[in-house]
Write an enzyme that holds these catalytic residues in place. Sequence first.
Site, PDB file in Angstrom:
ATOM      1  N   GLN A   8      25.497  19.571  24.142  1.00 32.24           N
ATOM      2  CA  GLN A   8      24.861  18.841  25.242  1.00 32.24           C
ATOM      3  C   GLN A   8      25.714  18.788  26.511  1.00 32.24           C
ATOM      4  OE1 GLN A   8      24.362  14.567  25.063  1.00 32.24           O
ATOM      5  NE2 GLN A   8      25.683  14.400  23.274  1.00 32.24           N
ATOM      6  N   ASP A   9      26.866  19.451  26.521  1.00 30.64           N
ATOM      7  CA  ASP A   9      27.694  19.498  27.724  1.00 30.64           C
ATOM      8  C   ASP A   9      28.108  20.942  28.020  1.00 30.64           C
ATOM      9  OD1 ASP A   9      28.955  18.350  29.909  1.00 30.64           O
ATOM     10  OD2 ASP A   9      30.815  17.938  28.848  1.00 30.64           O
ATOM     11  N   LEU A  10      27.179  21.871  27.887  1.00 27.85           N
ATOM     12  CA  LEU A  10      27.485  23.290  28.069  1.00 27.85           C
ATOM     13  C   LEU A  10      27.431  23.660  29.550  1.00 27.85           C
ATOM     14  CD1 LEU A  10      28.231  25.808  26.380  1.00 27.85           C
ATOM     15  CD2 LEU A  10      25.840  26.479  26.541  1.00 27.85           C
ATOM     16  N   HIS A  11      28.338  23.089  30.325  1.00 26.09           N
ATOM     17  CA  HIS A  11      28.485  23.496  31.721  1.00 26.09           C
ATOM     18  C   HIS A  11      29.498  24.634  31.799  1.00 26.09           C
ATOM     19  CE1 HIS A  11      32.384  21.473  32.022  1.00 26.09           C
ATOM     20  NE2 HIS A  11      31.829  20.438  31.404  1.00 26.09           N
TER      21      HIS A  11
END
Length: 288
Positions: A190-193
């Site tokens: 959910q934090d695949l930046h």
Amino acid sequence: MLIPANIEHLRANESGRAWLDRLPQLVAECAESWQLRLGATLPGGSVSLPIEATTADGTAVVLKMQWPHRESDTEAAALALWNGDGAIRLLAADETRHALLLERCRPGTALSIEPSEVVLGVLAGLLPRLWKPAGAPFRSLADEASWWASHLERDWERAGKPFERALLDATLDSVRTLSGSQGEQVLLHQDLHPGNVLRAEREPWLAIDPKPLAGEREFGIAAIVRAVELEHSREQTLTRLDRLSSDLGLDRERARQWALVQAVAWLSYDDARTFIETATWLHEARRR
């Protein structure tokens, strides 16, 4: 051992202070247990301490010490499920000390330094590999979204109502609409930046630092849609939404709503302008 400035903020709460006070001892215990020769502290996030290390046989690794919190409690399980397929390999885990022994990426430069077109191509290639069918022990997206919704209005009021009520209501409506009508449940980073994808030797790019959830694929592009590293503008935010939805065969409207929900739920009211602008653009782009 010098505690890096980027995690000193954890002293603001009791559990954070306790962890920081124990951190030098925990690092020493892990180094002894895994027979590591420790190197430099690596640049990291705000809730963990990654340290370069070398094993007894000369293998370059990373020792990652985690502050115990809800977003890190199944990180080891996520890395184990991926098993190196598009993500760094988990080599060992110490649940008692909240420590992970990880594959080291070399040269380890972040995807965020690449042009936006390259970034989107790499992420579109990685995401289907990371979306493996998943359930327990991962927290469900529905439960996580419900938890966000439970305190959003209170947080909004305490922060002095920093954005229009209509945006808050749209976020809460999206949680209610989306949570119970999801598609196949897969493992979500959910934090695949772009800062959480590193240049490596085994593969050109590998994902790191998952904050795992089990939910539908449409949520999986939320962090990319709102990534300020890829240009913070209405046009580019919606371009990312449209391109990734198309390339990955996602329902664009559900992806838009999940990106809106996460942008509002992850708001830091100390530096909220970009999150509020992103959420506003996504709200205005709704299907009429």
